[in-house]
Scaffold this active site. Structure first.
Site, mmCIF file in Angstrom:
data_model
loop_
_atom_site.group_PDB
_atom_site.id
_atom_site.type_symbol
_atom_site.label_atom_id
_atom_site.label_comp_id
_atom_site.label_asym_id
_atom_site.label_seq_id
_atom_site.Cartn_x
_atom_site.Cartn_y
_atom_site.Cartn_z
ATOM 1 N N LYS A 194 -26.234 14.609 -39.115
ATOM 2 C CA LYS A 194 -27.311 13.620 -39.257
ATOM 3 C C LYS A 194 -28.643 14.280 -38.940
ATOM 4 C CE LYS A 194 -28.602 8.948 -37.633
ATOM 5 N NZ LYS A 194 -28.238 7.843 -36.720
ATOM 6 N N SER B 290 -27.690 3.334 -38.838
ATOM 7 C CA SER B 290 -28.651 4.257 -39.417
ATOM 8 C C SER B 290 -28.030 5.567 -39.904
ATOM 9 C CB SER B 290 -29.761 4.567 -38.406
ATOM 10 O OG SER B 290 -29.232 5.260 -37.278
ATOM 11 N N SER C 296 -25.056 2.538 -34.897
ATOM 12 C CA SER C 296 -25.357 3.398 -36.041
ATOM 13 C C SER C 296 -24.281 4.390 -36.450
ATOM 14 C CB SER C 296 -26.661 4.158 -35.805
ATOM 15 O OG SER C 296 -27.737 3.302 -36.041
#
Ligand code: GLN
Length: 488
Positions: free
Chosen positions: A81, A156, A180
């Site tokens: 990420k 997210s 997330s």
């Protein structure tokens, strides 16, 4: 099998690599090609790191050839990420503010993964600064759900979830402040584990809400989640909130046995707002656990649950408003320099560098912390936080784990909630309390609703990821949802 190497799980790949039936270079080439194709459809990556991946694969192959110091992740292609600092590789946080930011150092999780033999195929797309539940808040455009491209992958950690689901990497890292990792894992039909607060170092994780943030694995199955957690977990002197707690052997926790285990189903998590297909899938999964010998109490209760969302939306923005003060156009990233004064430059930097949701959070947080409101909002929220934490503590006197839906609905359509922040925030009602209490929790695939994946959340005691993994593993072995893949 050449072309289909990208379909492997990390532990399947590890076996083939160890036996030298496949090389990391072959595997990495297959995954890179897949990632490129998938990315064209899904926009799961901000940056593909092809040359780096090939170089790391060559190194991994040398290591595998020598046969010394080989770990289950040596030479296994992964995606990271874009909120996790990678030395020499830009780390954007999904923001214009950090569009060209190249970290001078690696996050601790990256140092550990490199030591284990990391092959990084790319940095994944995400909601800006990890604020969002759909992936739509990225400066680099939304990510699409591989199960249905008209739908969001959740957020997210949108790109990490989509990349794992689409076989564009064998495993990924995400971060979870309010859901997330777990929510996008659920919406994309993969496994996502948020460790206990303090289990994994946050050093080099760009801060959103420092008392809630944790990094964790996003994987194709529970075994892989255990393997990745094993590598990234452990005390780190560079993060004062990382806990000096022993890390057990997580692979040893993977026994398909839940006999006699006490499972609580908090009724606040099964009531109003839970979509019918989700309720059915989750109920059936819990019944399955009961059939496997767990003692299920369907009438558990965490009465403060309705306050968790409000509590989170005071605490997280407050911490965010402080953490994001550093982006002033002087020290990092984007800088507006055409202004008449230093103050104008700073203002314009933040005006143009941040997107709408990030600005909303900064305003919420600044307001909650301002003189005269601090006691009414921030201090009150901290008290509610203590109540929520105590309720979980009390529940864990009676139950070994709690089991709930991850998200009240399956993946929603792109654009469906973006104009309505409150509806968007409600996506995380069942994941947020876990961060508030600092607990470990996993999302494991448990069925489908409207043809879209549904996730089961298993919540454990602090630092008891082992039991969480065991329950998830037992369920996974008794089902085959994790083998379903989205259309190619
Ligand atoms: N969706 C939640 C938020 O927008 C949680 C995000 C996260 O876990 N990083 O704050």
């Amino acid at each position: 099998m050449g072309e289909d190497l990208f379909r492997l799980t990390a532990h399947e790949a590890a076996r083939l690599l160890a036996r030298r039936e496949v090389s990391s270079l072959e595997l990495t080439r297959a995954v890179l090609e897949r990632a490129q194709q998938a990315d064209a459809r899904l926009n799961a990556f901000v940056t593909l790191t092809r040359e780096l991946a090939l170089e790391q694969a060559r190194q991994a192959d040398e290591r595998l050839a020598r046969g010394d110091d080989v770990t289950p992740l040596t030479g296994v292609p992964a995606a990271i990420k874009d909120v996790i600092c990678t030395q020499g590789v830009r780390t954007t946080c999904g923001s214009r503010m950090l569009e060209n930011f190249i970290p001078p150092y690696d996050a601790t999780v990256i140092v550990r993964l490199k030591r284990a033999g990391l092959v990084m195929v790319g940095k994944t797309n995400m909601d800006e600064f990890a604020m969002g539940s759909s992936g739509e808040n990225s400066y680099f455009g939304p990510t699409r759900n591989p199960w249905d491209e008209s739908r969001v992958p959740g957020g997210s950690s949108s790109g990490s979830a989509a990349a794992v689901a689409a076989d564009a990497c064998l495993y990924a890292l995400g971060s979870d402040t309010g859901g997330s990792i777990r929510q996008p894992a659920a919406l994309c039909g993969i496994v996502g584990l948020k460790p206990t607060y303090g289990r994994v170092s946050r050093y080099g994780l760009v801060a959103f809400a420092s008392s809630l943030d944790q990094i964790g694995p996003m994987t194709k199955d529970v075994t892989d989640a255990a393997l990745v957690l094993q590598v990234i977990a452990g005390h780190d002197p560079n993060d004062s909130t990382s806990a000096p707690v022993e890390v057990p052997d997580y692979a040893a926790a993977l026994v398909p046995d839940v006999k006699g285990l006490r499972i609580g189903v908090p009724r606040e998590y099964m009531g109003e707002g839970v979509e019918e297909g989700v309720r059915q899938a989750v109920t059936a999964a819990i019944q399955r656990l009961a059939e496997l010998g767990a003692r299920v109490d369907w009438e558990a209760s965490l009465p403060s649950t309705p306050y968790a969302l409000a509590c989170y939306y005071i605490i997280a923005p407050s911490e965010a408003s402080a953490n994001l003060a550093r982006y002033d156009g002087v020290k990092y990233g984007y800088s507006y320099t055409e202004g008449a004064s230093m103050w104008e430059n700073m203002e314009r930097t933040r005006q143009f560098g941040f997107g709408a949701e990030v600005k909303r959070r900064i305003m919420l947080g600044t307001y909650a912390l301002s003189a005269g409101y601090y006691d009414a909002y921030y201090l009150k929220a901290q008290r509610v936080r203590t109540l929520i934490r105590r309720e979980f503590e009390a529940a864990f006197q009676r139950y070994d784990v709690l089991v709930t839906p991850v998200s009240p609905t399956p993946a929603f359509r792109l654009g469906e909630k973006i104009e309505d922040p409150l509806q968007m925030y409600l996506s995380d009602v069942f994941t947020i309390p876990v961060n508030i209490a600092g607990l470990p929790a996993i999302s494991v695939p448990c069925g489908f609703s409207q043809g879209l994946p549904v996730g089961l959340q298993v919540i454990g005691r602090p630092f008891d990821e082992a039991t969480v993994l065991r329950v998830a593993y037992a369920y996974e072995q008794a089902s085959d949802w994790h083998r379903r893949r989205p259309p190619p």
